[in-house]
Design a protein around this motif. Structure first.
Motif, PDB file in Angstrom:
ATOM      1  N   GLU A  74      -6.868  -4.451   7.773  1.00 20.76           N
ATOM      2  CA  GLU A  74      -7.458  -3.371   6.964  1.00 20.76           C
ATOM      3  C   GLU A  74      -8.938  -3.672   6.678  1.00 20.76           C
ATOM      4  O   GLU A  74      -9.288  -4.817   6.355  1.00 20.76           O
ATOM      5  CB  GLU A  74      -6.710  -3.238   5.642  1.00 20.76           C
ATOM      6  N   ARG A  91      -5.992   5.957   1.371  1.00 20.61           N
ATOM      7  CA  ARG A  91      -6.525   4.729   1.949  1.00 20.61           C
ATOM      8  C   ARG A  91      -7.391   4.045   0.905  1.00 20.61           C
ATOM      9  O   ARG A  91      -7.885   4.686  -0.023  1.00 20.61           O
ATOM     10  CB  ARG A  91      -7.349   5.047   3.206  1.00 20.61           C
ATOM     11  N   TYR A 121       0.843  -1.190   0.000  1.00 18.65           N
ATOM     12  CA  TYR A 121       0.000   0.000   0.000  1.00 18.65           C
ATOM     13  C   TYR A 121       0.882   1.244   0.000  1.00 18.65           C
ATOM     14  O   TYR A 121       2.023   1.207   0.463  1.00 18.65           O
ATOM     15  CB  TYR A 121      -0.937   0.002   1.212  1.00 18.65           C
ATOM     16  N   CYS A 135       0.075   4.440   1.422  1.00 18.11           N
ATOM     17  CA  CYS A 135      -0.539   5.497   2.241  1.00 18.11           C
ATOM     18  C   CYS A 135       0.451   6.657   2.348  1.00 18.11           C
ATOM     19  O   CYS A 135       1.648   6.435   2.569  1.00 18.11           O
ATOM     20  CB  CYS A 135      -0.899   4.964   3.621  1.00 18.11           C
ATOM     21  N   ASN A 140       0.484  -6.137   7.217  1.00 18.54           N
ATOM     22  CA  ASN A 140      -0.815  -6.017   6.560  1.00 18.54           C
ATOM     23  C   ASN A 140      -1.368  -7.434   6.402  1.00 18.54           C
ATOM     24  O   ASN A 140      -1.378  -8.010   5.320  1.00 18.54           O
ATOM     25  CB  ASN A 140      -0.631  -5.329   5.195  1.00 18.54           C
TER      26      ASN A 140
END
Length: 445
Positions: A238, A277, A155, A157, A198
């Protein structure tokens, strides 16, 4: 010949604790004695974190702490901060060795005669090289064990340095996770917490292979069948990766407990977009609703960041009201802090520190209110408590499966045991009192 002594200090997350524990076992296997960090050791290993500014600042004081006990000790820094800013750590007075993301698991290879260095030696890879997986779990440190199943993150972010510190998303094999879980349960540990950077992304292989060998759902269903495990807990996951099939499985599983920790970060879709996000508030509401419909007694924890660049008073109130109306149990509130090499650090609309602190205080107050309301909703219910191992001011503490913290006068025979209880009242310190329940009574209810 007397064995060399090694001591460890861990900053940051459950994942760091699992890795410290594995590295400590490597030292033990090579003939070292592990001692407490407050005791005299020949080597002090500090596993660093770089998620918040505070973790960075604490590093220097921990090095000083070690030097106070033994000025001649060899001091090594490992972990996320060591990967991101190795030279900065090497410059700290007393630090002898700094190891990056791939080197930390081979720390004993870098130890020669343990003589103090004039300056900190750095062994740090380019983060692109962190493309292999090293499994780990914590054991012996606490009543519960942290079992690492995944590392790294794909990811992007805008506020986060973790992909820079830990590399791409990659996972342990299902076979190895099950083997580690069995090893943990064979040592009499009653609860395993699944951890990773994650974990909902579980299944991606090594070397940048994006194909999922197994899904997170397949992982939890397989773990539920491992004999000897009493409790399994999913750590932070998540919202976009927590699927309804997983929620529904947990609701009827043998070992998974009704406790979820789901990062939100903001209750404003505009801010979520700036953070990059991968969901909006509507999806988050659906996840909470699904959990509460299948497990009305479930505990739901939420991560939230305040003071992100561009967060106006209106955005903050949107977040506050969103959380206030949501059926959640507690908050972990993070005050935004600028991290080098992140997009957010270059953004306009910087929020003054005083405003960040005020917003943080408001959300901490809301968290206390939410936790109290959740605890009150559990009074009169029958739960299972796992007791911790520490004597805190004459009391022993424990947690129910749905994460209600309880207390009772100190009794060492309760350590690491599970007991059926009826939650009866909330004490002045906010913890819950209970009465032990006999099996027969439980069956009749």
């Amino acid at each position: 010949m007397e064995k060399k002594k090694v001591a460890f200090y861990t900053l940051g997350c459950k994942l760091n604790f699992s890795e410290t524990s594995t590295i400590a076992r490597n030292f033990t296997e090579e003939g070292f004695d592990r001692v407490e960090f407050s005791e005299k050791a020949d080597i002090y290993v500090i596993n660093t974190c770089s998620v918040t500014e505070n973790a960075d600042k604490r590093f220097k004081s921990i090095v000083k702490q070690a030097q106070k006990v033994n000025p001649d000790a060899f001091v090594a820094a490992i972990g996320c901060y060591a990967q991101l800013k190795p030279e900065e750590l090497a410059d700290v007075n007393g630090v002898d060795l700094v190891l990056g993301a791939t080197e930390k698991f081979k720390i004993t290879h870098y130890l020669n005669d343990l003589s103090k260095n004039d300056y900190g030696h750095v062994h740090s890879c380019e983060i692109e090289e962190a493309d292999f997986y090293v499994g780990s779990y914590s054991i012996g440190d606490r009543t519960r064990a942290f079992l690492k199943v995944q590392d790294g993150c794909d990811y992007k972010c805008t506020y986060c340095t973790i992909p820079l510190a830990r590399g791409i998303s990659r996972s342990d094999t299902l076979e190895n996770v099950l083997k580690n879980a069995k090893e943990i349960s064979d040592q009499g540990i009653k609860e395993i917490v699944l951890t990773g950077v994650n974990i909902g992304d579980y299944g991606k292989g090594e070397f940048g292979n994006k194909k999922h060998e197994h899904t997170f759902y397949q992982l939890v269903t397989a773990l539920d069948k491992v004999e000897g495990i009493e409790r399994l807990r999913i750590s932070s996951i998540e919202p976009n990766l927590l699927k309804n099939e997983t929620i529904n499985f947990v609701a009827q599983s043998r070992t998974f407990v009704s406790h979820f920790h789901i990062p939100l970060q903001s209750g404003s879709n505009e801010i979520l977009k700036l953070m990059r996000r991968r969901y909006q508030c509507e999806l988050y509401v659906n996840r909470v609703r699904q959990i509460k419909e299948t497990m009305p007694h479930a505990c739901i924890g939420v991560d939230v960041i305040v003071g992100f660049p561009g967060e106006t008073d209106e955005h903050f109130l949107e977040t506050y009201n969103f959380l206030n109306e949501l059926d959640i149990s507690y908050l972990h509130v993070f005050t935004y802090s600028e991290r080098d090499n992140t997009i957010a650090a270059e953004m306009d609309g910087v929020i003054p520190n005083k405003v960040r602190a005020k917003r943080s205080k408001m959300l901490r107050g809301l968290s206390a209110k939410k936790r109290r309301a959740f605890y009150e909703s559990q009074l009169g219910s029958y739960r299972t408590v796992l007791f911790e191992g520490e004597n805190k001011e004459g009391y022993i503490h424990g947690f129910t499966e749905n994460y209600v913290k309880v207390k009772t006068p100190w009794d060492p025979s309760l350590i690491n045991t599970l007991h059926e209880v009826e939650l009866t009242k909330i004490d002045d310190d906010g913890l819950v009192r209970f009465e032990f329940v006999k099996e027969k009574k439980l069956v009749e209810l």
